[in-house]
Scaffold this motif. Structure first.
Motif, short mmCIF file in Angstrom:
data_model
loop_
_atom_site.label_atom_id
_atom_site.label_comp_id
_atom_site.label_asym_id
_atom_site.label_seq_id
_atom_site.Cartn_x
_atom_site.Cartn_y
_atom_site.Cartn_z
N LEU A 276 0.84 -1.34 0.00
CA LEU A 276 -0.17 -0.03 -0.10
C LEU A 276 0.83 1.21 0.14
O LEU A 276 0.64 2.25 -0.66
CB LEU A 276 -1.02 -0.12 1.26
N LEU A 277 1.91 1.26 0.76
CA LEU A 277 2.87 2.38 0.83
C LEU A 277 3.44 2.71 -0.70
O LEU A 277 3.49 3.62 -1.10
CB LEU A 277 3.99 2.08 1.87
N ASN A 278 4.08 1.63 -1.35
CA ASN A 278 4.45 1.78 -2.47
C ASN A 278 3.49 2.08 -3.71
O ASN A 278 3.78 2.86 -4.70
CB ASN A 278 5.29 0.56 -3.17
N LEU A 279 2.11 1.63 -3.54
CA LEU A 279 1.12 1.95 -4.33
C LEU A 279 0.95 3.50 -4.13
O LEU A 279 0.89 4.13 -5.30
CB LEU A 279 -0.16 1.12 -4.17
N GLU A 280 0.93 4.19 -3.17
CA GLU A 280 0.78 5.56 -3.05
C GLU A 280 1.94 6.16 -3.70
O GLU A 280 1.77 7.41 -4.35
CB GLU A 280 0.66 5.85 -1.54
N LEU A 281 3.03 5.87 -3.36
CA LEU A 281 4.22 6.31 -3.97
C LEU A 281 4.20 6.32 -5.56
O LEU A 281 4.51 7.37 -6.32
CB LEU A 281 5.67 5.81 -3.62
N TRP A 282 3.78 5.39 -6.15
CA TRP A 282 3.51 5.24 -7.61
C TRP A 282 2.61 6.14 -8.01
O TRP A 282 2.55 6.55 -9.18
CB TRP A 282 3.09 3.57 -7.99
N GLN A 283 1.42 6.16 -7.38
CA GLN A 283 0.31 7.10 -7.73
C GLN A 283 0.62 8.75 -7.99
O GLN A 283 0.72 9.39 -8.59
CB GLN A 283 -0.89 7.05 -7.07
N ARG A 284 1.85 9.00 -6.99
CA ARG A 284 1.97 10.17 -6.84
C ARG A 284 3.25 10.53 -7.91
O ARG A 284 3.29 11.75 -8.80
CB ARG A 284 2.92 10.50 -5.50
N GLU A 285 3.93 9.37 -8.16
CA GLU A 285 4.95 9.67 -9.15
C GLU A 285 4.46 9.74 -10.55
O GLU A 285 4.80 10.63 -11.68
CB GLU A 285 6.07 8.66 -9.23
N PHE A 286 3.32 9.04 -11.15
CA PHE A 286 2.91 8.79 -12.55
C PHE A 286 1.43 9.46 -12.30
O PHE A 286 1.12 10.26 -13.37
CB PHE A 286 2.83 7.22 -12.83
N ILE A 287 0.44 9.04 -11.57
CA ILE A 287 -1.00 9.48 -11.86
C ILE A 287 -1.02 11.04 -11.55
O ILE A 287 -1.51 11.83 -12.39
CB ILE A 287 -1.85 8.57 -10.90
N ASP A 288 -0.65 11.36 -10.51
CA ASP A 288 -0.71 12.65 -10.03
C ASP A 288 0.07 13.73 -10.94
O ASP A 288 -0.52 14.88 -11.18
CB ASP A 288 -0.08 13.05 -8.70
N ARG A 289 1.22 13.45 -11.52
CA ARG A 289 2.11 14.16 -12.22
C ARG A 289 1.49 14.34 -13.49
O ARG A 289 1.52 15.43 -14.29
CB ARG A 289 3.52 13.58 -12.45
N SER A 290 0.88 13.31 -13.90
CA SER A 290 0.13 13.26 -15.26
C SER A 290 -1.03 14.18 -15.24
O SER A 290 -1.09 15.17 -16.12
CB SER A 290 -0.13 11.67 -15.67
N LEU A 291 -1.68 14.24 -14.34
CA LEU A 291 -2.91 15.05 -14.01
C LEU A 291 -2.32 16.41 -14.09
O LEU A 291 -2.97 17.26 -14.59
CB LEU A 291 -3.66 14.81 -12.81
N GLU A 292 -1.34 16.70 -13.15
CA GLU A 292 -0.93 18.12 -13.19
C GLU A 292 -0.34 18.79 -14.69
O GLU A 292 -0.69 19.84 -14.86
CB GLU A 292 0.43 18.12 -12.08
N PHE A 293 0.18 17.64 -15.43
CA PHE A 293 0.67 18.27 -16.64
C PHE A 293 -0.63 18.47 -17.59
O PHE A 293 -0.53 19.40 -18.46
CB PHE A 293 1.53 17.00 -17.32
N LYS A 294 -1.48 17.58 -17.42
CA LYS A 294 -2.91 18.10 -18.02
C LYS A 294 -3.65 19.44 -17.58
O LYS A 294 -3.88 19.94 -18.53
CB LYS A 294 -3.87 16.73 -18.01
N LEU A 295 -3.60 19.69 -16.36
CA LEU A 295 -3.89 20.69 -15.89
C LEU A 295 -3.26 22.02 -16.30
O LEU A 295 -3.75 23.19 -16.71
CB LEU A 295 -4.24 20.80 -14.44
N ARG A 296 -1.86 22.00 -16.30
CA ARG A 296 -1.13 23.04 -17.07
C ARG A 296 -1.47 23.16 -18.41
O ARG A 296 -1.39 24.35 -18.73
CB ARG A 296 0.53 22.55 -16.95
N LYS A 297 -1.51 22.20 -19.22
CA LYS A 297 -1.75 22.39 -20.58
C LYS A 297 -3.21 22.92 -20.93
O LYS A 297 -3.34 23.85 -21.78
CB LYS A 297 -1.48 21.03 -21.43
N ALA A 298 -4.16 22.53 -20.07
CA ALA A 298 -5.18 23.21 -20.16
C ALA A 298 -5.41 24.82 -19.67
O ALA A 298 -6.17 25.45 -20.26
CB ALA A 298 -6.41 22.32 -19.22
#
Length: 665
Positions: free
Chosen positions: A643-665
């Motif tokens: 569970l700890l590493n799953l949260e790290l993974w989501q921060r590294e990939f899912i959250d950063r991808s979302l931030e990138f989309k929001l910046r482009k928008a």
């Protein structure tokens, strides 16, 4: 050895640079790109990119992408074709001429001569992409058992997808592929989104079975498969499978011992072919020690460099893994290698996020020592041999023995077995420190699954979060989204394929299709390539796979002795105490770390507020799991680490991808 990436799109050169940059660590010796002319009326072109770690023919002649003499075929190859010299002789006799000493050029000529049938002639570890300019066809190919990774994503409304006769519509733009998922994401054509079916599987096993990944829309090329794109239609076909149909019962045990030794000697010699420094990992177990003993026969006057990782005694108080160092030292005394010992000392809270990035998925405990020993070996070596695969081909895992023991109780009616085993499961403590940690944990897992039928019993032994545990863990929305999903569906398909094999071979088949490529080999590849190091696995050489597939099952598991025939054969190479030592798993002392170095990170990343904001799991259940683990009521260490590493993974990939989309928008 290297990293590959490519795509078919209307503007590929705008994307390939970023894709190659993300996998630079896989090959720092050279970079190459190639692009085709337009291949259709839409103006799409093929773009291949390559990062090279030079191993065979380190000159510029090995530059990739490589074109065939007539320019029809273009290939990028990640891996090694071990029998390329034999193939080269066969092809030369047919009139083919060669300009280099590389296996890549041999692969091109083999494809020109035999087409897709050339794959059955290859002995090696590889992931490759090949473009046929005449037929305008793209091929993506992965080796027999998935030693080298290869991922792809479809983003084209013109593509149709056909697998085993089933056809599905696809989504909009291009096809993209790469050695690592982060390279696909770097193209900007795919957004990182969590795949809920894969999450459901990941929580069950610690990994998701091929072709699934935790990223929605990104698939693996499964081991032994070829993905083919032609005229807008994508097909997936299996080109190799292991078969247990020809068991040779008439041969003596002595004959099999000689066959094991001769085959191991041959494949180790074959996999030592390199034009750069080469060594071996050494755990002091029978697998790695046998490989080092065989390497000694072919060292040509140079001492074999070996690398061992050890664990400090204070870190083993809560853990189930013994320290390998004392055994590795004994092997070194016997074989006199150039021995290197690395102690597992690190700021694990600092290393974990970086490791998750390199893995493309949540890290498991074995990833940490694998990365550290690879990084140390890379200071002097470019290629290392590993004992990985010995347990899969010779039946070395405790669960295989547990299945045999549990089978002895099958005559007892399930109406009696189930309540007794369930009572035993709840009566046993789960996580007390000391020497009983391992037996108690395994006893609880045994009691939970032993009363089930053969197939479900084995799946139970491989399970971390049961379906019942996941229902308690999931939020209402996630429970509804996964209600009709069977996390075990891939395993059940493989059991069905092997239903005519002996029970032990059924287990080995399922493991070879799931656990081996999806966990062990993927972790080994990502952690070693993060250090720019190539790792070879002789026990998974095609010749060894074919030999052990013909072997009677009772030579693999004899009574309570796992890997019986390998150990009997290895007695001719190594002292008996090395050969018959108790099996040691390869991992990190996470039980101690979760109570010490990682406790602040757990409190932060798995806090009630963080879990609630993520919206996947019930905060109170996550807290219960953490508390039960810390108190010693249960051994939930792997689940908490998961569970700890799953949260790290989501921060590294899912959250950063979302931030990138929001910046482009």
């Amino acid at each position: 050895m290297c990293g590959i990436a490519g795509l078919i799109s209307q503007n590929p050169e705008a994307r390939i640079g970023a894709m190659l940059k993300t996998i630079e660590h896989r090959g720092r010796d050279d970079e190459g790109v190639w692009t085709s002319a337009a291949i259709n009326d839409e103006g799409q072109r093929v773009f291949f990119g390559h990062r090279r770690l030079s191993i065979i023919d380190t000159s510029s002649a090995g530059h990739q992408p490589m074109l065939s003499h007539d320019g029809r075929f273009v290939v990028i190859l990640n891996g090694e074709i071990y029998n390329y010299r034999d193939l080269r002789e066969q092809l030369a006799a047919k009139g083919h001429r060669f300009r280099t000493q590389t296996d890549t050029e041999v692969l091109l000529s083999a494809w020109a001569e035999w087409g897709e049938d050339s794959l059955s002639r290859l002995n090696g570890m590889f992931a490759l992409a090949l473009w046929d300019g005449k037929e305008r066809t793209l091929f993506l190919v992965r080796d027999h058992v998935g030693i080298k990774p290869l991922y792809y994503a479809q983003v084209s409304d013109k593509l149709k997808f056909v697998e085993h006769g089933r056809q599905d519509a696809c989504a909009p733009g291009s096809i993209i592929f790469a050695s690592e998922i982060k390279s696909i994401l770097a193209s900007g054509l795919v957004t990182a989104e969590l795949d809920r079916e894969s999450l459901h599987q990941f929580l069950t096993f610690l990994w998701a079975p091929d072709p699934n990944t935790l990223f929605h829309g990104i698939k693996t090329v499964p081991p032994g498969h070829i993905v083919k794109l032609r005229d807008g239609e994508l097909t997936v076909r299996q080109w190799w499978d292991i078969s247990f149909d020809r068991i040779e019962e008439s041969k003596s045990e002595a004959w099999w011992q000689e066959q094991v030794l001769e085959t191991l000697d041959r494949v180790v010699k074959l996999e030592m072919v390199a034009d750069v420094p080469l060594g071996s990992f050494l755990s002091g177990g029978v697998d790695s020690s046998s490989i080092v003993a065989m390497m000694e026969r072919h060292r040509k006057g140079r001492r074999i460099s070996t690398y061992t990782i050890g664990i400090e005694p204070e870190d083993l108080r809560y853990d189930i893994i013994p320290d390998d160092v004392q055994w590795a030292r004994r092997v070194n005394q016997q074989l006199d290698t150039d021995y290197h010992e690395i102690m597992l000392k690190l700021d694990v809270a600092h290393v974990l996020p970086s490791l998750v990035y390199h893995m493309d998925e949540p890290a498991i405990d074995m990833a940490i020592p694998s990365y550290l020993v690879s990084r140390a070996a890379r200071e002097t070596m470019r290629v290392m041999l590993s004992g990985m695969g010995g347990d899969e081909v010779f039946a070395g895992y405790p669960r295989q023995l547990a299945m045999k023991i549990a089978g002895a109780f099958d005559p007892v009616p399930q109406l009696l077995r189930r309540p007794v085993m369930r009572a035993l499961e709840y009566a046993l403590p789960g996580g007390m420190p000391g020497k009983l940690t391992a037996p108690l944990r395994n006893a609880k897992k045994f009691a939970r699954s032993a009363a089930l039928d053969f197939e479900n019993r084995y799946l139970g032994f491989e399970t971390y979060f049961t379906d019942e545990a996941k229902r308690r863990l999931y939020t209402h929305d996630l429970r509804e989204a996964t209600r009709d999903l069977d996390a075990y569906s891939a395993h059940r398909r493989y059991f069905a394929r092997a239903r005519d094999a002996a029970p032990l071979n059924q287990m080995l088949y399922v493991d070879m299709k799931t656990f081996l490529p999806c966990l062990n080999l993927m972790t080994t590849d990502k952690t070693s390539m993060a250090a720019n190091l190539e790792v070879r696995v002789p026990f998974l050489n095609k010749e060894m796979l074919e030999l052990t597939a013909r072997m009677p099952p009772d030579l693999k598991l004899r009574g309570l002795k796992r890997k019986y025939i390998l150990k009997r054969a290895a007695e001719k190479l190594l002292p008996r105490e090395i050969v018959w030592r108790k099996k040691a798993g390869f991992g990190a002392p996470i039980r101690s770390w979760l109570r010490g170095l990682l406790r602040p990170m757990v409190n932060d990343l798995l806090s009630e507020e963080t879990v609630r904001r993520r919206g996947l799991f019930r905060p109170e259940e996550v807290s219960r799991i953490i508390d039960a683990n810390l108190s010693g009521r249960e051994d939930y260490n792997l689940q908490v680490f998961q569970l700890l590493n799953l949260e790290l993974w989501q921060r590294e990939f899912i959250d950063r991808s979302l931030e990138f989309k929001l910046r482009k928008a």
